[in-house]
Design a protein around this motif. Structure first.
Motif, PDB file in Angstrom:
ATOM      1  N   VAL A   1      -4.860   2.460  -0.603  1.00  0.00           N
ATOM      2  CA  VAL A   1      -3.768   3.095  -1.337  1.00  0.00           C
ATOM      3  C   VAL A   1      -4.094   4.564  -1.502  1.00  0.00           C
TER       4      VAL A   1
ATOM      5  N   LEU B   1       2.493   1.562  -3.612  1.00  0.00           N
ATOM      6  CA  LEU B   1       1.566   2.023  -4.643  1.00  0.00           C
ATOM      7  C   LEU B   1       1.118   3.457  -4.409  1.00  0.00           C
ATOM      8  N   ALA B   2       1.162   3.909  -3.138  1.00  0.00           N
ATOM      9  CA  ALA B   2       0.744   5.279  -2.832  1.00  0.00           C
ATOM     10  C   ALA B   2       1.696   6.318  -3.409  1.00  0.00           C
TER      11      ALA B   2
ATOM     12  N   TYR C   1      -5.884  -3.641  -6.291  1.00  0.00           N
ATOM     13  CA  TYR C   1      -4.688  -3.558  -7.111  1.00  0.00           C
ATOM     14  C   TYR C   1      -3.902  -4.854  -6.968  1.00  0.00           C
TER      15      TYR C   1
ATOM     16  N   LYS D   1      -8.220  -0.987  -3.009  1.00  0.00           N
ATOM     17  CA  LYS D   1      -7.979   0.358  -3.522  1.00  0.00           C
ATOM     18  C   LYS D   1      -8.069   1.423  -2.438  1.00  0.00           C
TER      19      LYS D   1
ATOM     20  N   ASP E   1       0.831  -1.203   0.000  1.00  0.00           N
ATOM     21  CA  ASP E   1       0.000   0.000   0.000  1.00  0.00           C
ATOM     22  C   ASP E   1       0.869   1.257   0.000  1.00  0.00           C
TER      23      ASP E   1
ATOM     24  N   LYS F   1      -1.480   0.796 -11.602  1.00  0.00           N
ATOM     25  CA  LYS F   1      -0.836   2.030 -11.153  1.00  0.00           C
ATOM     26  C   LYS F   1       0.335   2.422 -12.043  1.00  0.00           C
TER      27      LYS F   1
END
Length: 411
Positions: free
Chosen positions: A162, A107-108, A188, A159, A104, A213
């Motif tokens: 994130v 991907l953030a 994701y 999702k 998380d 992403k």
């Protein structure tokens, strides 16, 4: 990390821009036929990674003392056969997957609205990425991967987990992300593959990607160990590159050295070294800075412990504390042994692992010896035939290695 006035301290992307790689692929090397990796076969990994913290038992202490008596300070341990009882019951290739245990946060990074926010999010992710590889205080050594060995896994991240931790409005979602947002049931998917591409030196490569992403990480690394008296130092040689295709950015990073201390009692791990690309120092204590290049302004500072609490201070006066021990850990998904190929890590090492769990050190040692002898025999055959090893998933490019797919086209 340093940030120019209008772009992060990254390379602007050229050949990688706008392309991601299919996960199901055909292998081209002569060492194997086509291979199909199906994510629907993957199950949540429930394997217990805890290591029994018994220290070094008395009947093993004499073995280590005898080994130490034959070593010299600074000696390269690459070719020294270490006792089997110190092994961690998993391959080094699998251990590298632990860097993605907080997907998380990884991907953030793409949600940052500005180059400054994205590089800060990257530093926050990076400094929290190492603690999960160590379970408890006991330091043990993972299996040295066999050339051609591979490891596959994935993570699913809801999702709504994130999101950027910063205050600026996020970047507008791409069309694909908007479609994802329309379906709240979607998660994701972050996919990971590692491969041992060389024996001398022992180079490991790993690659992960999240297509939704438009993010991927490509890393090549090999370890060099040396004896330091009552400790063992392991240098990590190589580098990784995080690519944010949506923003045309690359973030280059290295991995810290590791030290196994107190090897005669209860070994414990310390990370150390200067990571020049990140402008940070990692040891038992961590310090890091993110600077803006033209003004030399510090936009973020961090300090704390890599396996404890980290405090981040930003240029606007805000602070944030991250306790690595309380971060949610996303279990990886992996295919069961019966669906794995013979060179996949858990399948390849399953007998060594089984005997270690039974406490039968002699049998584990013999199984390990057989695997390593087979590797040596095959290497001699290749030398005699003057046939270089060709990996399945990675190709050499300059001094590094990159994930390869025949559908990859330069743009």
């Amino acid at each position: 990390s340093s940030i120019p006035s209008n772009t992060p301290h990254t390379h602007q992307m050229n050949t990688y821009s706008g392309c991601l790689f299919p996960w199901v692929k055909m292998t081209l090397g002569p060492n194997s036929g086509p291979e199909l990796v199906l994510s629907e076969d993957e199950k949540t990994d429930n394997e217990d990674k805890e290591e029994t913290e018994l220290g070094v038992m008395e009947d093993h202490r004499s073995i280590i003392l005898h080994l130490i008596s034959q070593l010299k300070l600074g000696m390269d341990l690459t070719k020294v056969v270490l006792p089997t009882f110190i092994l961690e019951k998993r391959s080094l290739l699998e251990m590298y997957a632990d860097f993605m245990a907080h997907p998380d946060l990884l991907l953030a990074i793409t949600a940052g609205a500005t180059p400054e926010e994205r590089v800060i999010c990257f530093v926050e992710y990076y400094l929290t990425a190492f603690h999960e590889g160590r379970k408890g205080a006991l330091a043990k050594k993972p299996y040295n991967p066999i050339i051609g060995e591979t490891f596959h896994c994935s993570w699913e991240v809801p999702k709504d987990k994130v999101k950027t931790k910063r205050t600026a409005p996020p970047s507008p979602p791409s069309d694909h992300e908007q479609l994802m947002a329309d379906d709240p049931s979607k998660s994701y998917k972050l996919r990971f593959v590692a491969e041992q591409v060389s024996h001398h030196p022992p180079i490991s490569c790993f690659y992960c990607e999240c297509k939704e992403k438009r993010l991927c990480v490509n890393t090549h690394v090999w370890t060099k160990s040396k004896f330091m008296g009552m400790s063992v130092g392991v240098s990590m040689i190589g580098e990784g590159v995080l690519r944010l295709l949506e923003h045309g950015e690359e973030y280059v990073f290295t991995l810290p050295s590791a030290y196994a201390r107190s090897i005669l009692t209860i070994p414990w791990v310390e990370l150390g070294g200067s990571l020049l690309e990140l402008g940070s120092q990692i040891s038992t204590k961590v310090t890091a800075e993110v600077k803006h290049n033209p003004t030399n302004t510090i936009v973020c500072k961090a300090h704390g412990e890599w396996n404890g609490t980290l405090e981040f201070t930003y240029s606007n006066g805000e602070t944030k504390v991250i306790d690595t021990t309380s971060l949610p850990v996303y279990p990886k998904k992996i295919r069961p042994l019966e669906k794995q190929g013979p060179m996949e890590s858990r399948n390849l090492w399953q007998e060594v692992t089984r005997y270690l769990r039974l406490g039968d050190i002699d049998a584990a040692t013999e199984q390990k010896r057989c695997l390593e002898e087979k590797q040596r025999v095959e290497e001699r055959k290749r030398e005699n035939l003057r046939t270089p090893w060709q990996p399945k998933y990675f190709i050499q490019e300059g001094n590094g290695w990159v994930y390869f797919n025949p559908l990859w086209k330069a743009h």
